[in-house]
Design a protein around this motif. Structure first.
Motif, PDB file in Angstrom:
ATOM      1  N   ARG A  22      66.692  73.552  60.435  1.00  0.00           N
ATOM      2  CA  ARG A  22      67.309  72.852  61.578  1.00  0.00           C
ATOM      3  C   ARG A  22      68.112  73.812  62.442  1.00  0.00           C
ATOM      4  N   LEU A  23      68.859  74.707  61.803  1.00  0.00           N
ATOM      5  CA  LEU A  23      69.630  75.694  62.568  1.00  0.00           C
ATOM      6  C   LEU A  23      68.708  76.587  63.395  1.00  0.00           C
ATOM      7  N   GLU A  24      67.626  77.042  62.786  1.00  0.00           N
ATOM      8  CA  GLU A  24      66.705  77.941  63.485  1.00  0.00           C
ATOM      9  C   GLU A  24      65.941  77.220  64.593  1.00  0.00           C
ATOM     10  N   VAL A  25      65.552  75.975  64.352  1.00  0.00           N
ATOM     11  CA  VAL A  25      64.857  75.208  65.387  1.00  0.00           C
ATOM     12  C   VAL A  25      65.796  74.949  66.556  1.00  0.00           C
ATOM     13  N   LEU A  26      67.016  74.571  66.276  1.00  0.00           N
ATOM     14  CA  LEU A  26      67.995  74.332  67.348  1.00  0.00           C
ATOM     15  C   LEU A  26      68.222  75.608  68.156  1.00  0.00           C
ATOM     16  N   ALA A  27      68.346  76.725  67.486  1.00  0.00           N
ATOM     17  CA  ALA A  27      68.520  78.004  68.184  1.00  0.00           C
ATOM     18  C   ALA A  27      67.290  78.337  69.024  1.00  0.00           C
ATOM     19  N   ALA A  28      66.097  78.093  68.473  1.00  0.00           N
ATOM     20  CA  ALA A  28      64.860  78.398  69.205  1.00  0.00           C
ATOM     21  C   ALA A  28      64.719  77.525  70.446  1.00  0.00           C
ATOM     22  N   VAL A  29      65.074  76.266  70.334  1.00  0.00           N
ATOM     23  CA  VAL A  29      64.988  75.363  71.490  1.00  0.00           C
ATOM     24  C   VAL A  29      65.910  75.854  72.609  1.00  0.00           C
ATOM     25  N   HIS A  30      67.098  76.300  72.244  1.00  0.00           N
ATOM     26  CA  HIS A  30      68.036  76.794  73.263  1.00  0.00           C
ATOM     27  C   HIS A  30      67.585  78.144  73.838  1.00  0.00           C
ATOM     28  N   ALA A  31      66.928  78.943  73.022  1.00  0.00           N
ATOM     29  CA  ALA A  31      66.470  80.254  73.492  1.00  0.00           C
ATOM     30  C   ALA A  31      65.187  80.153  74.323  1.00  0.00           C
ATOM     31  N   HIS A  32      64.420  79.075  74.124  1.00  0.00           N
ATOM     32  CA  HIS A  32      63.126  78.908  74.801  1.00  0.00           C
ATOM     33  C   HIS A  32      63.041  77.520  75.419  1.00  0.00           C
ATOM     34  N   PRO A  33      63.781  77.269  76.502  1.00  0.00           N
ATOM     35  CA  PRO A  33      63.742  75.928  77.111  1.00  0.00           C
ATOM     36  C   PRO A  33      62.334  75.542  77.545  1.00  0.00           C
ATOM     37  N   HIS A  34      61.995  74.301  77.334  1.00  0.00           N
ATOM     38  CA  HIS A  34      60.711  73.716  77.727  1.00  0.00           C
ATOM     39  C   HIS A  34      59.532  74.289  76.931  1.00  0.00           C
ATOM     40  N   ALA A  35      59.797  74.779  75.736  1.00  0.00           N
ATOM     41  CA  ALA A  35      58.740  75.342  74.890  1.00  0.00           C
ATOM     42  C   ALA A  35      58.028  74.232  74.127  1.00  0.00           C
ATOM     43  N   ASP A  36      56.751  74.474  73.819  1.00  0.00           N
ATOM     44  CA  ASP A  36      55.994  73.539  73.003  1.00  0.00           C
ATOM     45  C   ASP A  36      56.215  73.867  71.525  1.00  0.00           C
ATOM     46  N   THR A  37      55.659  73.042  70.658  1.00  0.00           N
ATOM     47  CA  THR A  37      55.868  73.208  69.218  1.00  0.00           C
ATOM     48  C   THR A  37      55.372  74.560  68.719  1.00  0.00           C
TER      49      THR A  37
END
Length: 142
Positions: free
Chosen positions: A22-37
């Protein structure tokens, strides 16, 4: 995410267990806005190589349900995720390459558009998607 304590705080405030995926996914979402899965999976695997696709998918579902991540799904496009939550913004999507960018609400509070009839619904969000061509695609030869 400004610091490492912030994602942990956000998860706890949302009543979620703090897990590494969850921590890594949250960080990835913030680092890559509008990214797909797929993009988010690759980003998470850079930090956590053994994470499964299912763990990333489950984390995205949980984070979206908790309001920590927003899922958008432009017509004909894969679901994309962003960390910009809590406001009523919209998106512009390139018909050529699929690039997505945020567009602030033009006028008013949530929802910024008022329908001619709400059919008894209690409205809390308006979604507008603008379509066009990004500067790179517009400049490319036809």
């Amino acid at each position: 995410m400004p610091d490492t304590a912030e994602p942990t705080r956000l998860l706890r405030e949302a009543g979620l267990r703090v897990t590494r995926p969850r921590l890594e996914v949250l960080a990835a979402v913030h680092a890559h806005p509008h990214a797909d899965t797929g993009t988010l999976l690759r980003a998470v695997r850079d930090a956590l190589p053994s994470v499964s696709h299912q763990a990333v998918y489950d984390s995205l579902h949980t984070l979206t349900g908790a309001g920590l991540v927003r899922a958008i799904q432009p017509a004909g496009s894969a679901t994309r995720y962003e960390g910009r939550v809590g406001d009523n913004h919209h998106h512009v999507v390139c018909r050529g390459c699929g690039a997505v960018a945020d567009v602030d609400c033009a006028v008013g509070d949530t929802p910024c558009l008022h329908p001619s009839a709400d059919h008894g619904f209690v409205l809390d969000e308006a979604e507008v998607v603008y379509w066009g061509r990004c500067p790179q695609c517009a400049a490319a030869p036809a």
